[in-house]
Design a protein around this motif. Structure first.
Motif, PDB file in Angstrom:
ATOM      1  N   LYS A 167       0.822  -1.225   0.000  1.00  0.00           N
ATOM      2  CA  LYS A 167       0.000   0.000   0.000  1.00  0.00           C
ATOM      3  C   LYS A 167       0.857   1.276   0.000  1.00  0.00           C
ATOM      4  O   LYS A 167       0.536   2.244  -0.705  1.00  0.00           O
ATOM      5  CB  LYS A 167      -0.949  -0.008   1.200  1.00  0.00           C
ATOM      6  CG  LYS A 167      -2.074   0.949   1.037  1.00  0.00           C
ATOM      7  CD  LYS A 167      -3.179   0.728   2.016  1.00  0.00           C
ATOM      8  CE  LYS A 167      -4.242   1.792   1.732  1.00  0.00           C
ATOM      9  NZ  LYS A 167      -5.150   1.956   2.815  1.00  0.00           N
ATOM     10  N   PRO A 168       1.963   1.314   0.744  1.00  0.00           N
ATOM     11  CA  PRO A 168       2.771   2.545   0.719  1.00  0.00           C
ATOM     12  C   PRO A 168       3.312   2.880  -0.674  1.00  0.00           C
ATOM     13  O   PRO A 168       3.722   4.007  -0.928  1.00  0.00           O
ATOM     14  CB  PRO A 168       3.928   2.230   1.674  1.00  0.00           C
ATOM     15  CG  PRO A 168       3.461   1.095   2.509  1.00  0.00           C
ATOM     16  CD  PRO A 168       2.478   0.322   1.690  1.00  0.00           C
ATOM     17  N   PHE A 169       3.328   1.899  -1.572  1.00  0.00           N
ATOM     18  CA  PHE A 169       3.815   2.143  -2.941  1.00  0.00           C
ATOM     19  C   PHE A 169       2.647   2.398  -3.898  1.00  0.00           C
ATOM     20  O   PHE A 169       2.847   2.620  -5.088  1.00  0.00           O
ATOM     21  CB  PHE A 169       4.621   0.935  -3.450  1.00  0.00           C
ATOM     22  CG  PHE A 169       5.860   0.668  -2.635  1.00  0.00           C
ATOM     23  CD1 PHE A 169       7.092   1.132  -3.051  1.00  0.00           C
ATOM     24  CD2 PHE A 169       5.779  -0.030  -1.428  1.00  0.00           C
ATOM     25  CE1 PHE A 169       8.230   0.911  -2.287  1.00  0.00           C
ATOM     26  CE2 PHE A 169       6.913  -0.256  -0.665  1.00  0.00           C
ATOM     27  CZ  PHE A 169       8.142   0.220  -1.086  1.00  0.00           C
ATOM     28  N   GLY A 170       1.422   2.325  -3.370  1.00  0.00           N
ATOM     29  CA  GLY A 170       0.253   2.387  -4.238  1.00  0.00           C
ATOM     30  C   GLY A 170      -0.155   3.797  -4.609  1.00  0.00           C
ATOM     31  O   GLY A 170       0.212   4.773  -3.949  1.00  0.00           O
ATOM     32  N   SER A 171      -0.947   3.872  -5.681  1.00  0.00           N
ATOM     33  CA  SER A 171      -1.466   5.159  -6.136  1.00  0.00           C
ATOM     34  C   SER A 171      -2.406   5.743  -5.088  1.00  0.00           C
ATOM     35  O   SER A 171      -3.182   5.022  -4.454  1.00  0.00           O
ATOM     36  CB  SER A 171      -2.227   4.934  -7.448  1.00  0.00           C
ATOM     37  OG  SER A 171      -3.056   6.018  -7.702  1.00  0.00           O
ATOM     38  N   LYS A 172      -2.335   7.043  -4.935  1.00  0.00           N
ATOM     39  CA  LYS A 172      -3.251   7.714  -3.985  1.00  0.00           C
ATOM     40  C   LYS A 172      -4.575   8.023  -4.691  1.00  0.00           C
ATOM     41  O   LYS A 172      -5.552   8.360  -4.052  1.00  0.00           O
ATOM     42  CB  LYS A 172      -2.646   9.037  -3.475  1.00  0.00           C
ATOM     43  CG  LYS A 172      -1.294   8.887  -2.800  1.00  0.00           C
ATOM     44  CD  LYS A 172      -1.425   8.434  -1.339  1.00  0.00           C
ATOM     45  CE  LYS A 172      -0.079   8.150  -0.695  1.00  0.00           C
ATOM     46  NZ  LYS A 172       0.516   6.845  -1.030  1.00  0.00           N
ATOM     47  N   GLU A 173      -4.549   7.885  -6.029  1.00  0.00           N
ATOM     48  CA  GLU A 173      -5.758   8.271  -6.780  1.00  0.00           C
ATOM     49  C   GLU A 173      -6.621   7.081  -7.185  1.00  0.00           C
ATOM     50  O   GLU A 173      -7.722   7.238  -7.681  1.00  0.00           O
ATOM     51  CB  GLU A 173      -5.358   9.043  -8.048  1.00  0.00           C
ATOM     52  CG  GLU A 173      -5.035  10.487  -7.763  1.00  0.00           C
ATOM     53  CD  GLU A 173      -3.852  10.970  -8.577  1.00  0.00           C
ATOM     54  OE1 GLU A 173      -3.743  10.534  -9.737  1.00  0.00           O
ATOM     55  OE2 GLU A 173      -3.042  11.741  -8.026  1.00  0.00           O
ATOM     56  N   ILE A 174      -6.057   5.878  -7.006  1.00  0.00           N
ATOM     57  CA  ILE A 174      -6.809   4.684  -7.429  1.00  0.00           C
ATOM     58  C   ILE A 174      -6.983   3.773  -6.221  1.00  0.00           C
ATOM     59  O   ILE A 174      -6.010   3.424  -5.542  1.00  0.00           O
ATOM     60  CB  ILE A 174      -6.055   3.932  -8.551  1.00  0.00           C
ATOM     61  CG1 ILE A 174      -5.901   4.842  -9.770  1.00  0.00           C
ATOM     62  CG2 ILE A 174      -6.771   2.634  -8.927  1.00  0.00           C
ATOM     63  CD1 ILE A 174      -4.919   4.346 -10.794  1.00  0.00           C
ATOM     64  N   THR A 175      -8.227   3.375  -5.964  1.00  0.00           N
ATOM     65  CA  THR A 175      -8.479   2.465  -4.833  1.00  0.00           C
ATOM     66  C   THR A 175      -8.740   1.066  -5.370  1.00  0.00           C
ATOM     67  O   THR A 175      -9.641   0.877  -6.188  1.00  0.00           O
ATOM     68  CB  THR A 175      -9.721   2.929  -4.030  1.00  0.00           C
ATOM     69  OG1 THR A 175      -9.541   4.312  -3.736  1.00  0.00           O
ATOM     70  CG2 THR A 175      -9.883   2.140  -2.752  1.00  0.00           C
ATOM     71  N   PRO A 176      -7.942   0.095  -4.919  1.00  0.00           N
ATOM     72  CA  PRO A 176      -8.219  -1.282  -5.349  1.00  0.00           C
ATOM     73  C   PRO A 176      -9.232  -1.951  -4.406  1.00  0.00           C
ATOM     74  O   PRO A 176      -9.162  -1.766  -3.202  1.00  0.00           O
ATOM     75  CB  PRO A 176      -6.845  -1.965  -5.223  1.00  0.00           C
ATOM     76  CG  PRO A 176      -6.109  -1.196  -4.181  1.00  0.00           C
ATOM     77  CD  PRO A 176      -6.725   0.190  -4.093  1.00  0.00           C
ATOM     78  N   HIS A 177     -10.166  -2.693  -4.979  1.00  0.00           N
ATOM     79  CA  HIS A 177     -11.130  -3.465  -4.177  1.00  0.00           C
ATOM     80  C   HIS A 177     -11.051  -4.912  -4.648  1.00  0.00           C
ATOM     81  O   HIS A 177     -10.790  -5.176  -5.832  1.00  0.00           O
ATOM     82  CB  HIS A 177     -12.563  -2.974  -4.411  1.00  0.00           C
ATOM     83  CG  HIS A 177     -12.778  -1.529  -4.063  1.00  0.00           C
ATOM     84  ND1 HIS A 177     -13.030  -1.103  -2.787  1.00  0.00           N
ATOM     85  CD2 HIS A 177     -12.769  -0.415  -4.841  1.00  0.00           C
ATOM     86  CE1 HIS A 177     -13.182   0.217  -2.787  1.00  0.00           C
ATOM     87  NE2 HIS A 177     -13.024   0.655  -4.020  1.00  0.00           N
ATOM     88  N   PHE A 178     -11.317  -5.816  -3.731  1.00  0.00           N
ATOM     89  CA  PHE A 178     -11.279  -7.240  -4.085  1.00  0.00           C
ATOM     90  C   PHE A 178     -12.578  -7.894  -3.638  1.00  0.00           C
ATOM     91  O   PHE A 178     -12.949  -7.814  -2.474  1.00  0.00           O
ATOM     92  CB  PHE A 178     -10.067  -7.920  -3.428  1.00  0.00           C
ATOM     93  CG  PHE A 178      -8.793  -7.405  -4.013  1.00  0.00           C
ATOM     94  CD1 PHE A 178      -8.243  -8.001  -5.137  1.00  0.00           C
ATOM     95  CD2 PHE A 178      -8.179  -6.271  -3.486  1.00  0.00           C
ATOM     96  CE1 PHE A 178      -7.100  -7.479  -5.719  1.00  0.00           C
ATOM     97  CE2 PHE A 178      -7.034  -5.746  -4.069  1.00  0.00           C
ATOM     98  CZ  PHE A 178      -6.492  -6.355  -5.187  1.00  0.00           C
ATOM     99  N   VAL A 179     -13.255  -8.505  -4.591  1.00  0.00           N
ATOM    100  CA  VAL A 179     -14.505  -9.196  -4.283  1.00  0.00           C
ATOM    101  C   VAL A 179     -14.298 -10.670  -4.602  1.00  0.00           C
ATOM    102  O   VAL A 179     -13.942 -11.022  -5.728  1.00  0.00           O
ATOM    103  CB  VAL A 179     -15.667  -8.623  -5.135  1.00  0.00           C
ATOM    104  CG1 VAL A 179     -16.929  -9.453  -4.944  1.00  0.00           C
ATOM    105  CG2 VAL A 179     -15.920  -7.166  -4.787  1.00  0.00           C
ATOM    106  N   SER A 180     -14.519 -11.525  -3.610  1.00  0.00           N
ATOM    107  CA  SER A 180     -14.304 -12.952  -3.855  1.00  0.00           C
ATOM    108  C   SER A 180     -15.519 -13.779  -3.446  1.00  0.00           C
ATOM    109  O   SER A 180     -15.924 -14.694  -4.150  1.00  0.00           O
ATOM    110  CB  SER A 180     -13.069 -13.428  -3.085  1.00  0.00           C
ATOM    111  OG  SER A 180     -13.179 -13.081  -1.716  1.00  0.00           O
ATOM    112  N   ASN A 181     -16.119 -13.455  -2.315  1.00  0.00           N
ATOM    113  CA  ASN A 181     -17.170 -14.304  -1.765  1.00  0.00           C
ATOM    114  C   ASN A 181     -18.456 -14.165  -2.578  1.00  0.00           C
ATOM    115  O   ASN A 181     -18.833 -13.054  -2.959  1.00  0.00           O
ATOM    116  CB  ASN A 181     -17.426 -13.900  -0.309  1.00  0.00           C
ATOM    117  CG  ASN A 181     -18.099 -14.996   0.481  1.00  0.00           C
ATOM    118  OD1 ASN A 181     -18.957 -15.704  -0.032  1.00  0.00           O
ATOM    119  ND2 ASN A 181     -17.704 -15.150   1.719  1.00  0.00           N
TER     120      ASN A 181
END
Ligand code: F6P
Length: 550
Positions: A167-181
């Motif tokens: 996360k510290p290397f991640g974009s501040k403008e793009i939020t990643p979400h993960f849907v699995s269930n």
């Protein structure tokens, strides 16, 4: 290969176990003040300290002979050369090709796979750059600010673990979400915080038939169309990663938006492939490539280092020693870094789906235990939950303590330095698990209290620690993409080595299929809302109870 338990090396270990099983590590350290020196491995900025294990010099020698008898040196060569060692599916297991930064050819069926890998990497670079620099636009002309990876198992755990770790290397403008269930709660909660105009859905499924993923993908598409109104807009908002292009096209995703992977990439080994697209978008291609680089360096370490200097092989051997000789069935992964919270769950799939098997390569039931039950939690949270059992429980749980020396987050001052406090806990736990605390020490500690109140003597045994509880310490400079790549690949090779010793195929997963088949039989019974006699009385009545109460 002869049954591993019948080999002289295994039998020597059995005899040796009887001889040393009661040795206390505290005495081993006292008798050899340089014990650390001969029981650690340095690899670049990684330190693997395995001195706090219930092993002697002889144990090590015997375990190393066992690895040779299992022919690990030859097997690692077979893995790297693209041989179809996943024999139950007639496939190679070539995750190492996905991070092969040397670009030396790697052949499958007489064809070099590296051009395919590099083409796919170029596609990942193009899309991730476009999303990050805003040239990829949503249907109304806005930039993408949310990415939603819809996948499960290997098509979810790797990308989601890496995105939170880095996360510290991640974009501040793009939020990643993960849907699995497939539980509607998962997708609904994500859709609630997403805007269809600025969201990119990544449907990640090697087969593109997985029930959970496809159900979520259809619902996401319905949600999108409901807002965007036109099917043609799907092109700007849906991409797929799959080896089943036909099914992807039928779903309605544009052929240009398909990222491929191949049958020689196992789901739980796939974060290095296009399945890592969400990672590349979030942390950028340069960082994604550094992750690959780290994995590749760990591959070089695994293939080239002799057994006694080889971290994954030594990890594997120590694990075998505990599962098969001490009969310690579980294993804890304890990362001292909040960003690695998802690592235990990730390694659970990597290890338990790979080595949770009772049939060997000879098609017979194995004669010894295989994969451990893996579990864990980030330190120090675990300390205030289950460490009681680690210290004083009747079950002994060998553990890996994992920690970057420098944190990516600086907080606190000289008096309250978060990272120093975290580190002191890491060290204290491994030390106290190993040393324990004798009755005599507790008694001296309680002397004044007991003098005042002799009845307190009964508490001495409760405050005593047997110690002799083993752990590995894995330290590295800081949690960078490269370091994370190394860490993951080291574990992959540990798992592979154990699979070789147990003579099982670590690359198939028939065990997850049966439940899926039964779910397909149960679904119509729930949909019909009628009583059923199709199953046993428990199952029939569970279905009836659900039907009567829904
Ligand atoms: O159910 C097991 C499994 O096959 C895993 O091995 C895999 O990672 C996961 O399902 C997802 O599969 P797919 O990528 O084909 O949807």
């Amino acid at each position: 290969m002869a049954e591993i338990t019948k080999t002289p090396e295994w039998q020597s270990l059995e005899k040796h176990y009887k001889k040393i099983k009661d040795l206390h590590m505290k005495d081993l350290f006292e008798n050899d003040t340089d014990r650390f020196e001969s029981n650690h491995i340095l690899f670049d900025d990684f330190l693997f300290d395995y001195s706090k294990n219930r092993i002697t010099k002889e144990t090590k020698e015997l375990l190393i002979s066992l690895a040779r008898t299992a022919d690990i040196e030859n097997w690692r060569r077979r893995l790297f050369s693209g041989e179809k060692i996943n024999f139950t599916e007639n496939r190679s297991a070539l995750h190492i090709a996905l991070r092969n930064r040397s670009n030396n050819p790697i052949m499958v069926d007489g064809k070099d796979v590296m051009p395919l890998v590099n083409d796919e990497l170029s596609k990942i670079r193009k899309l991730s750059d476009e999303i990050r620099n805003g040239s990829w636009k949503g249907y109304s002309g806005k930039k993408i600010t949310s990415i939603v990876n819809i996948g499960i198992g290997g098509s979810d755990l790797g990308p989601s673990m890496v995105c939170s770790a880095l996360k510290p290397f991640g974009s501040k403008e793009i939020t990643p979400h993960f849907v699995s269930n497939v539980d509607a709660a998962d997708l609904s909660q994500v859709l609630d915080v997403c805007d269809p105009e600025t969201t990119l859905f990544i449907i990640a499924s090697k087969t593109f038939t997985t029930q959970e993923t496809m159900t979520n993908a259809f619902s996401a598409r319905d949600w999108f169309i409901d807002k965007a109104k036109k099917n043609e807009f799907i092109k700007n908002h849906f991409v797929a990663i799959s080896s089943n292009s036909e099914a992807v096209i039928e779903f309605g995703i544009h052929p240009e938006n398909i990222f491929v992977l191949w049958d020689w990439v196992g789901g739980r080994y796939s974060l290095w492939s296009s399945i890592g697209l969400s990672i590349a978008i979030f942390i950028g291609m340069k960082n994604f490539e550094a992750l690959l680089e780290g994995g590749h360096e760990a591959d070089n370490h695994f293939i080239a280092e002799p057994i006694e200097k080889n971290i994954p092989i030594m990890m594997a051997l120590i694990g075998v020693w505990y599962i098969n000789f001490f009969d310690f069935s579980t294993y804890a992964i304890l990362p001292y870094d909040q960003c690695l919270t998802k690592l235990p769950a990730y390694l659970q799939q990597a290890d338990m789906e790979s080595n949770g098997k009772f049939i060997g390569r000879n098609n017979q039931k194995v004669c010894q235990k295989t994969g451990p039950i893996l579990w864990g939690e980030a330190g120090t949270n675990g300390q205030h939950a289950f460490y009681q059992l680690l210290h004083q429980g009747t079950e002994i749980v060998p553990s890996d303590f994992i920690m970057p020396i420098n944190s990516n987050y600086k907080l606190g001052n000289d008096k309250h330095n978060h990272h120093n406090i975290l580190q002191s806990n890491f060290i204290a736990q491994t030390q106290s698990l190993m040393m324990g605390k004798s009755k005599h020490d507790v008694e001296s500690e309680m002397k004044n209290e007991i003098d005042d109140n002799p009845d307190l003597k009964r508490l001495i045994s409760h405050r005593t620690f047997e110690g002799n509880r083993p752990s590995n310490s894995i330290l590295f400079k800081s949690l960078t993409p490269k370091a994370l790549g190394k860490l993951i690949a080291l574990y992959e090779h540990k798992i592979f080595t154990q699979g070789i010793i147990w003579n099982i195929n670590s690359f198939d997963q028939w065990g997850v299929e049966y439940g899926k088949q039964i779910a397909k039989l149960v679904l119509p019974e729930l949909e019909s809302k009628k009583d059923t006699k199709a199953f046993d009385s428990s199952t029939n009545n569970l279905i009836k109870y659900i039907n009567n109460n829904s």
